[in-house]
Design an enzyme around this catalytic site. Structure first.
Site, mmCIF file in Angstrom:
data_model
loop_
_atom_site.group_PDB
_atom_site.id
_atom_site.type_symbol
_atom_site.label_atom_id
_atom_site.label_comp_id
_atom_site.label_asym_id
_atom_site.label_seq_id
_atom_site.Cartn_x
_atom_site.Cartn_y
_atom_site.Cartn_z
ATOM 1 N N ASP A 101 0.871 -1.170 0.000
ATOM 2 C CA ASP A 101 0.000 0.000 0.000
ATOM 3 C C ASP A 101 0.911 1.223 0.000
ATOM 4 O O ASP A 101 1.714 1.409 0.917
ATOM 5 C CB ASP A 101 -0.866 -0.030 1.270
ATOM 6 N N ASP A 203 -2.922 4.897 -2.397
ATOM 7 C CA ASP A 203 -3.916 5.571 -1.564
ATOM 8 C C ASP A 203 -4.359 6.903 -2.189
ATOM 9 O O ASP A 203 -3.515 7.663 -2.693
ATOM 10 C CB ASP A 203 -3.262 5.842 -0.203
ATOM 11 N N GLU A 266 -6.586 3.885 -5.718
ATOM 12 C CA GLU A 266 -7.829 4.161 -4.979
ATOM 13 C C GLU A 266 -8.408 5.472 -5.515
ATOM 14 O O GLU A 266 -7.821 6.537 -5.330
ATOM 15 C CB GLU A 266 -7.567 4.295 -3.476
ATOM 16 N N HIS A 329 -11.185 -2.087 3.805
ATOM 17 C CA HIS A 329 -11.064 -1.690 5.205
ATOM 18 C C HIS A 329 -11.760 -0.360 5.522
ATOM 19 O O HIS A 329 -11.709 0.100 6.654
ATOM 20 C CB HIS A 329 -9.573 -1.592 5.563
ATOM 21 N N ASP A 330 -12.351 0.266 4.497
ATOM 22 C CA ASP A 330 -13.075 1.529 4.709
ATOM 23 C C ASP A 330 -14.588 1.362 4.572
ATOM 24 O O ASP A 330 -15.317 2.342 4.681
ATOM 25 C CB ASP A 330 -12.633 2.574 3.665
HETATM 26 C C1 NOJ Z 1 -7.809 5.863 2.132
HETATM 27 C C2 NOJ Z 1 -7.546 4.689 3.001
HETATM 28 O O1 NOJ Z 1 -8.139 3.561 2.435
HETATM 29 C C3 NOJ Z 1 -8.084 5.016 4.358
HETATM 30 O O2 NOJ Z 1 -8.098 3.905 5.201
HETATM 31 C C4 NOJ Z 1 -7.255 6.131 4.933
HETATM 32 O O3 NOJ Z 1 -7.814 6.539 6.162
HETATM 33 C C5 NOJ Z 1 -7.220 7.332 3.992
HETATM 34 N N1 NOJ Z 1 -7.038 6.957 2.621
HETATM 35 C C6 NOJ Z 1 -6.102 8.255 4.346
HETATM 36 O O4 NOJ Z 1 -4.875 7.682 3.994
#
Ligand code: NOJ
Length: 562
Positions: A101, A203, A266, A329-330
Site C-alpha cells: 500500500d 492511496d 484508490e 477496510h473503509d
Molecule cells: C484511504 C484509506 O483507504 C483510508 O483507510 C485512509 O484513512 C485514507 N485513505 C487516508 O490515507
C-alpha cells in the site's frame, strides 16, 4: 492458466490483508508479517493470485498506518525488513504476488521531512508540504474540509502558517507540485520493487493535485446537517485535477523500469472520470483504477445490471481492463450490507464478472461487521465525527480474522492464554465461534468451500477469466422463463425485469457460462433445456440444485452450448 496472454493482475484475484487484523505471531494483540507468512498455505488454498498488504511502514498509527513516518522500512509492530523479505520469498514460492500500500498524498507529521519542514519557513523541506498564511480575517486559509470532520488546515504556531491535511492533522499533505517530492516518491517505488514487490495499491490517488490558487470550494446543495461535513462541499479544487494525471504518469514510468509490475489506484469517481486514470496506450497511468461502484450501487438486480452494463461498455470503449470490489477496510462488510441471505449471490457476482476481483480478508468465510463498544472505538473517522460514527466508523470491518473457535478466534495463536495481558487491538466479531476457518474447512457446504469452488471454476474457465460479458434481456436465449409453459416459448419478462434476477453470459472461444443471480427471496421457475446443452456447474444452494428452479437468494452457474 487458461489465458497465457493475460498479465497476473488481469487473470488473478487480489486479496487484501489488513495486517493489524490477520494473524498475530508475537502475542501483542496486533497482527504482523510473520503471522501472514504462517498463513501462506491457507492463502494459496483460496485460489487467489496476489496479496495486497495495507500499510506496514513505521507509523505513529494515528490512522493505523496510513500516516507513514518512513517510506522505506517496516514498523516494529509488524516486524522487520528481514521478515518482509521472508514473506516475499514465501509468497513467491507459493505462486502469489505481493502488493504494498503506497500512501503518496500525505505522510505522518512525525516523518523527518515534516519535522524539518515545520522547523522554519526557510527550511529546504518547507515546500515539500502545503503551507498557507491565515486568511486576512485570521483563521483557516480557505473552506476546505477534512474527510474525518472539521477543517483541512492546522495552524503551526511557531511558524504562523497553516498546513493542509484532508485526513487527520497527523497526516500533512505532501506538495506534489514540487519535483523533489515526486522524485523521492518514485524512488520509494523502486526501493520496494528491488525487494521483489510486484505491485502497489495507491492511496487516494485522485487527490494528489490541488488548486494552485487554493480557492474556496462551492457548497454542495444536496448536503444536509447530520451528514459528514466533508460532503458539504463540491470538491472541484481538491479532487480529480488535470495535473494529477501528470503525476501519475511519472510514477508509472518508474514502475515500467521493472518487469511485470502494476499499480491499482484508490479513486472514488463516476465511471467516465474513473477510467481516465487508466491513461492511454501512449501515456499509461494506473493498470487498474479501482472500481468501487458495486459498493455504492443499491443492491437490486436492475440497478446492479445497469451498473455492470454501463461499466463494461465504458471499459470496452476505453480499451482498458475492468475490475470489481465488494469490500475493503473503509467499507462495512458486504455480508452485513447485503444481508446474509444475499451473501453468496454477491460473492458469485464478484467472482464471475469480467475483470479482476479484489477480495477483502475474511469475506471468504462471510465475516460480518463486529460490534465495537464505545470504549473500544479507535478509528479517527468515528472518534472525530461522533454524529456520523455509525456510518463513517471503520472499526467494525477491521475486526480480527476468525480462524477457529478458540480464544480470540486463533488470531493471537498460542499467545492467547489466560496469563497473557494482551488482547486483540479490536474486539472479535461476536459470531466467531460459529463463523471461522476451522469450522468451515470441515464443512463441504461452507462459505469458504463455496468461495474455493468459485475460484477453481474461474481459474479453469477462459470464459470467466477473459471472456466477453453480455447481460440477458427478457425473452432472450430461450434459456430460462418464469412460468409454466414450453421450454422455448416461456415468458422471460418477470425473470429479468421484475423478479430481481440478473442473468448474464460470459463467452470465450468454444465456451459459454451462464450466471443466474436471484436478488429476490422468491423462487423463479427455470427451463434449461438439455437440447441447448446446459449443465449446472455450481449452485449456491447445493441441496436444492438441479431442479428447474432458481431459488430465492440463489446463484447458479451453467455451462451452456453455443
Ligand atoms: C484511504 C484509506 O483507504 C483510508 O483507510 C485512509 O484513512 C485514507 N485513505 C487516508 O490515507
Amino acid at each position: 492458466m487458461t489465458s497465457p496472454d493475460l498479465k497476473w493482475w488481469q487473470s488473478g484475484i487480489i486479496y487484501q490483508i489488513y495486517p493489524r487484523s490477520f494473524q498475530d505471531s508475537s502475542g501483542d494483540g496486533v497482527g504482523d508479517l510473520r503471522g501472514v507468512t504462517s498463513r501462506l498455505g491457507y492463502l494459496r488454498s483460496l485460489g487467489i493470485g496476489a496479496i495486497w498488504l495495507s500499510p506496514i511502514f513505521p507509523s505513529p498509527m494515528k490512522d493505523f498506518g496510513y500516516d507513514v513516518a518512513d517510506y522505506k522500512d517496516i514498523d516494529p509492530l509488524f516486524g522487520t525488513l528481514d521478515d518482509f523479505d521472508e514473506l516475499v520469498r514465501g509468497a513467491h514460492e507459493q505462486g502469489l504476488k505481493i502488493m504494498l500500500d503506497f500512501v503518496p498524498n500525505h505522510s505522518s507529521d512525525e516523518h523527518p521531512w515534516f519535522l524539518e519542514a515545520r522547523s522554519s519557513r526557510d527550511n529546504p523541506k518547507r515546500d515539500w508540504y502545503i503551507w498557507r498564511d491565515p486568511s486576512p480575517e485570521g483563521g483557516v486559509p480557505n473552506n476546505w474540509k477534512s474527510f474525518f470532520g472539521g477543517d483541512a488546515w492546522t495552524l503551526d504556531p511557531s511558524t504562523g502558517q497553516y498546513y493542509l491535511h484532508q485526513f487527520v492533522s497527523g497526516q500533512p499533505e505532501l506538495n506534489w507540485a514540487n519535483p523533489e517530492v515526486r522524485r523521492e516518491m518514485a524512488e520509494t517505488l523502486r526501493f520496494w520493487m528491488r525487494r521483489g514487490v510486484d505491485g502497489f495499491r495507491v492511496d487516494v490517488f485522485w487527490l494528489l493535485g490541488k488548486d494552485p490558487e487554493f480557492r474556496d470550494e462551492p457548497r454542495n446543495a444536496e448536503w444536509r446537517p447530520g451528514q459528514p461535513i466533508h460532503n458539504s462541499l463540491e470538491h472541484i479544487y481538491t479532487q480529480d485535477l488535470p495535473v494529477t494525471h501528470e503525476y501519475i504518469r511519472e510514477l508509472r514510468s518508474a514502475l515500467d523500469e521493472f518487469d511485470d509490475r502494476m499499480m491499482v489506484g484508490e479513486i472514488y469517481l463516476p465511471i467516465e472520470r474513473l477510467l481516465t486514470y487508466a491513461g492511454t496506450p501512449d501515456a499509461p497511468e494506473c493498470h487498474l483504477p479501482f472500481n468501487f461502484h458495486l459498493i455504492l450501487t443499491p443492491w437490486n438486480a436492475a440497478d446492479v445490471r445497469k451498473l455492470v452494463d454501463d461499466y463494461d461498455a465504458a471499459v470496452t470503449a476505453a480499451n482498458t481492463w475492468p475490475n470489481w470490489v465488494l469490500g475493503n477496510h473503509d467499507q462495512h462488510r458486504f455480508a452485513t450490507r447485503v444481508g446474509k441471505a444475499q451473501y453468496r449471490v454477491a460473492q458469485t457476482l464478484l467472482l464471475t464478472l469480467r475483470g479482476t476481483p479484489t477480495v477483502y480478508y475474511g469475506d471468504e468465510i462471510g465475516m460480518e461487521d463486529g460490534y465495537i463498544p464505545p470504549e473500544r472505538v479507535v478509528d479517527p473517522a468515528a472518534l472525530n465525527q461522533p454524529e456520523v460514527a455509525a456510518s463513517a466508523g471503520r472499526d467494525p470491518e477491521r475486526t480480527p480474522m476468525q480462524w477457529d473457535a478458540t480464544a480470540y478466534a486463533g488470531f493471537m495463536g498460542s499467545a492467547a492464554d489466560a496469563s497473557s495481558p494482551a488482547e486483540p487491538w479490536l474486539p472479535l466479531a461476536q459470531n466467531f465461534a460459529a463463523v471461522n476457518v476451522a469450522a468451515q474447512e470441515a464443512d463441504p457446504a461452507s462459505d469458504l468451500n463455496y468461495f474455493r469452488a468459485l475460484t477453481r471454476l474461474r481459474a479453469e474457465s477462459a470464459a470467466l477469466v477473459s471472456g466477453s460479458y453480455r447481460s440477458l434481456n427478457a425473452g432472450e436465449g430461450a434459456l430460462i422463463h418464469s412460468g409454466p409453459g414450453s421450454l422455448t416459448g416461456g415468458s422471460y419478462q418477470n425473470v429479468q425485469a421484475g423478479s430481481g434476477v440478473f442473468a448474464f453470459l460470459r463467452e470465450a472461444a468454444g465456451e459459454r457460462v451462464l450466471v443466474l443471480l436471484n436478488f429476490g427471496a422468491e423462487d423463479v421457475q427455470l427451463s434449461l433445456p438439455e437440447r441447448v446443452g446446459a449443465s449446472l456447474l455450481l449452485s449456491s444452494q447445493p441441496q436444492g440444485a438441479g431442479a428447474e428452479v432458481l431459488r430465492g437468494n440463489e446463484a447458479q452457474l451453467w455451462r451452456v452450448g453455443s
